[in-house]
Each structure stands twice: as structure tokens, then as C-alpha cells.
Design an enzyme around this catalytic site. Structure first.
Site, PDB file in Angstrom:
ATOM      1  N   THR A  93       0.835  -1.195   0.000  1.00 24.32           N
ATOM      2  CA  THR A  93       0.000   0.000   0.000  1.00 24.32           C
ATOM      3  C   THR A  93       0.872   1.248   0.000  1.00 24.32           C
ATOM      4  OG1 THR A  93      -1.648  -1.208   1.291  1.00 24.32           O
ATOM      5  CG2 THR A  93      -1.873   1.180   1.188  1.00 24.32           C
ATOM      6  N   THR A  94       1.906   1.252   0.833  1.00 21.48           N
ATOM      7  CA  THR A  94       2.816   2.401   0.903  1.00 21.48           C
ATOM      8  C   THR A  94       3.551   2.592  -0.413  1.00 21.48           C
ATOM      9  OG1 THR A  94       3.125   1.937   3.255  1.00 21.48           O
ATOM     10  CG2 THR A  94       4.717   3.415   2.218  1.00 21.48           C
ATOM     11  N   TYR A 156     -13.127  -5.511  -0.970  1.00 25.11           N
ATOM     12  CA  TYR A 156     -14.255  -4.951  -1.716  1.00 25.11           C
ATOM     13  C   TYR A 156     -15.384  -5.974  -1.875  1.00 25.11           C
ATOM     14  CZ  TYR A 156     -17.236  -2.847  -5.227  1.00 25.11           C
ATOM     15  OH  TYR A 156     -18.316  -2.367  -5.897  1.00 25.11           O
ATOM     16  N   TYR A 180      -1.752 -10.399   5.572  1.00 21.33           N
ATOM     17  CA  TYR A 180      -1.927  -8.988   5.934  1.00 21.33           C
ATOM     18  C   TYR A 180      -3.389  -8.741   6.295  1.00 21.33           C
ATOM     19  CZ  TYR A 180      -1.748  -3.860   5.090  1.00 21.33           C
ATOM     20  OH  TYR A 180      -1.823  -2.496   5.188  1.00 21.33           O
ATOM     21  N   ARG A 185      -9.039  -1.080   5.431  1.00 26.24           N
ATOM     22  CA  ARG A 185      -8.900  -0.968   3.974  1.00 26.24           C
ATOM     23  C   ARG A 185      -9.683  -2.047   3.232  1.00 26.24           C
ATOM     24  NH1 ARG A 185      -4.960   2.591   1.979  1.00 26.24           N
ATOM     25  NH2 ARG A 185      -3.562   3.446   3.556  1.00 26.24           N
ATOM     26  N   LYS A 208       0.812  -9.803   9.412  1.00 33.70           N
ATOM     27  CA  LYS A 208       0.886  -8.354   9.610  1.00 33.70           C
ATOM     28  C   LYS A 208      -0.486  -7.939  10.120  1.00 33.70           C
ATOM     29  CE  LYS A 208       1.357  -3.841   7.430  1.00 33.70           C
ATOM     30  NZ  LYS A 208       1.486  -3.058   6.172  1.00 33.70           N
ATOM     31  N   ILE A 247       5.994  -3.929  10.434  1.00 34.23           N
ATOM     32  CA  ILE A 247       6.066  -3.584   9.017  1.00 34.23           C
ATOM     33  C   ILE A 247       5.680  -2.118   8.958  1.00 34.23           C
ATOM     34  CG2 ILE A 247       5.155  -3.997   6.705  1.00 34.23           C
ATOM     35  CD1 ILE A 247       4.841  -6.937   7.468  1.00 34.23           C
TER      36      ILE A 247
END
Length: 351
Positions: A93-94, A156, A180, A185, A208, A247
Site C-alpha cells: 500500500t505504501t 471490496y 496482511y 482498507r 501483519k 512492518i
């Protein structure tokens, strides 16, 4: 003379009382074997991944036309290595993997392995909400040499718990993997039952976890490796709740200080000193503040792929004050921090 002719009619086959059988490939597990290799040049074991404490979710910088700025990227990675980061999440994402084509994504993973794979562990974000895409990307990621994969749950559209298990099991067989969990999100938490089921795979390195330290403790009490995904909780996660490490987004900026928090024992004073910076970094969705910060430090060009845009001027001024408070020498790069004007930024919708 007459010529006899015959009319050929199609032969109709009826299936009375006969059940249709699907092709064998549809019912035999692993009929199509994954695109795996047993070469050991860049391979690492799941146990090696479990031991990593500081993993940086590395930023992807851009050129003014929107392509990757690999020169700036290499400098960022070198700074992480020099300041003690042990692993990188590439295209997370980053790193804006969500704004990359899969060709870009796999190229960046391969580039990172090729240039830095001997000095730092490369963990490719090859997860997807589509199991088909996750399988394909993970095959390619391991084929170009990544040491481990990062996998998110289907977002989603979401799915059932059984669907999550099937999704993760489809990729876990390929190599060491970190799962993750970030419900803010994805819109869906990964329940403990799912993770406990997946621990049967020898390739599950750990989780994570972004839900919080109570969840971290639930896993570590059961011997499951956890990296917190919340920088504001990393100190307590490490020293009070059993997390292996973090992380981190913040380590893009101050890798040496984040390493100090993880390796040198409890340090509530340093943790408190860094908290204003961490809070600044998450006032808007990541990576908006990080992109703004790195540009003002002069280590990346001020280029944004939309829909990300820089923080407003008042927040940019606030960052400069934070850098001076913590000490410019603790941040990546060697240029003076500056307040950029609105006109300094390039915003790209097509690239």
C-alpha cells in the site's frame, strides 16, 4: 449411369440416466502444477522470514512522466540497508502497488532482488482480491527471486471464512508468505479461526496485524509470529505483547530510530518523542503524508500518481518543524528540509 449418394446426418448422443463427468483437470487438486522452481540462489526459508524485526513498506518514487524513478528508489533502499532495516515490502500500500500494472509490479520486485537481494529480504506484495491474480503474481514474484510474499484477504467483494481459507491456501504452497490483516482498507477482518487453520501450512511466516495489540497478544500467546502494522503501537507491541517487530511506514523516514525502538529494549522516552511524527504521518490515508514528507526532504521528486495529492501547505510547514524537533540527521537524505509550494507538485492521472 446413376451415382448413389448418401446424406450424412450428425450422430446425436443422448445421456439418459448418465451423469456428466467434468474433465479431470477440474476435479484433481493441483492438476496444473504451479510455476515453481527449486533453485536456491535467492530462496530463503520461512524461519528466516519469521526472524525479521524491522520490515519497511518501501515507497515507490516517480519521474515527471509517471514512470518509476529507479535511481531515487535505489537510494531509498540503500538508506534502509545502511540504517538497519532487514526486509522490504515492495509494491505494498505504501509503495502504491494498487496504482501499478502487474508488469510494473513484478519488474520492481525483480529489480529489487537483482540489486539488493543479497543485503535485505525482499517481500513482494503479490496479493489480490482475485485468487487467479494472486496465484499468477505470486508465481511470477517467486520466479524473479523474491524471498517471500505478502497476501491480503479479498477486499471490496469480500468472501466467507471458507473462501478466505481457500484463497490463502491457493498461494501458500508457493513459498514463504505473510498474511496482511487491515480491515480499515479491506472492509473485512480475518478471524482468528482462519489464521489458526492456515498455520497448518509450513510456508506461513506470520501475520501483519493492524487490528491492535490485543489481537497481537492473542496470536503471540499461541506461538504465531506477528508484525504490527500500526507504527503508533510498535513499541508496546514489541515489548509488551510479544510481536516480533513491525512492518513500518515511518521507517521510510527514520529507519535508524525505528530500529532502535525494536532492538535496544524498552524506550518510552524515544517512543513519545516520535509520536507527533507518527501521528502526522497518519492524519490522512497512507501514503499521502509520506509522499509529501519524502518530497520535502529532497529524496524523491514531488510527483504524485492520482488519486493521491500532497498535504496542504499548513501541514507541510508542520512537517518541517517536526524534522527540526527530532533532528534532521535522523531522517533519510542529506538535503535541507524545505516547505514546497503547491506549484512544485506534479499530479498525474495518466502515466
Amino acid at each position: 449411369m446413376t451415382v448413389a449418394t448418401s446424406i450424412h446426418r450428425p450422430l446425436l448422443i443422448t445421456r439418459k440416466n448418465n451423469k456428466w463427468r467434468p474433465p479431470q483437470a477440474a476435479i484433481i487438486p493441483n492438476y496444473h502444477l504451479p510455476m515453481r522452481s527449486f533453485e536456491s540462489k535467492n530462496r530463503t526459508s520461512t524461519e528466516d522470514i519469521k526472524s525479521l524485526r524491522l520490515i519497511t513498506a518501501i515507497k515507490t518514487p516517480y519521474l515527471p512522466d509517471g514512470r518509476f524513478d529507479l535511481e531515487a528508489y535505489d537510494d531509498l533502499v540503500n538508506m534502509q540497508i545502511e540504517d538497519g532495516a532487514e526486509g522490504l515490502i515492495v509494491g505494498g500500500t505504501t509503495g502504491e502497488g494498487q496504482l501499478m500494472s502487474w508488469d510494473e509490479h513484478i519488474m520492481l520486485i525483480g529489480h529489487t532482488v537483482n540489486c539488493f537481494g543479497g543485503s535485505i529480504r525482499v517481500i513482494g506484495n503479490t496479493g489480490s482480491n482475485s485468487t487467479r491474480e494472486a496465484i499468477h503474481a505470486t508465481e511470477q514474484g517467486f520466479a524473479v527471486g523474491m524471498h517471500a510474499a505478502l497476501h491480503i484477504n479479498p477486499y471490496y467483494g469480500k468472501t466467507s471464512m471458507e473462501g478466505m481459507i481457500s484463497h490463502f491456501n491457493s498461494v501458500l504452497s508457493m513459498g514463504p508468505s505473510i498474511i496482511y490483516n487491515v480491515p480499515s482498507r479491506t472492509g473485512q477482518d480475518i478471524p482468528l479461526r482462519v489464521i489458526h487453520t492456515l498455520t497448518q501450512s509450513p510456508n506461513l511466516a506470520g501475520i501483519k496485524e493492524c487490528v491492535g495489540n490485543d489481537r497481537v497478544k492473542q496470536y503471540t500467546d499461541n506461538g504465531i509470529v506477528v508484525w504490527t502494522g500500526n507504527d503508533d503501537q510498535l513499541h508496546d507491541a514489541r515489548w509488551d505483547h510479544g510481536a516480533t517487530g513491525v512492518i513500518s511506514v515511518t521507517s521510510n523516514l527514520i529507519p535508524g530510530l525505528i530500529r532502535q525502538l525494536l532492538f535496544e529494549g524498552r524506550n518510552p522516552s524515544l517512543n513519545s518523542k516520535l509520536m507527533p511524527l507518527i501521528e502526522w504521518l497518519f492524519q490522512e490515508p497512507n501514503p499521502i503524508p509520506l509522499n509529501t514528507a519524502l518530497a520535502q526532504l529532497g529524496v524523491i521528486r514531488p510527483v504524485f500518481r492520482l488519486p493521491y495529492v500532497p498535504l496542504p501547505l499548513a501541514k507541510r510547514v508542520e512537517f518541517v518543524k517536526l524534522v527540526k524537533s527530532i533532528g534532521r540527521e535522523n531522517f533519510v537524505g542529506d538535503k535541507d528540509v524545505q516547505v514546497l509550494d503547491d506549484d512544485d507538485f506534479i499530479l498525474l492521472g495518466r502515466y
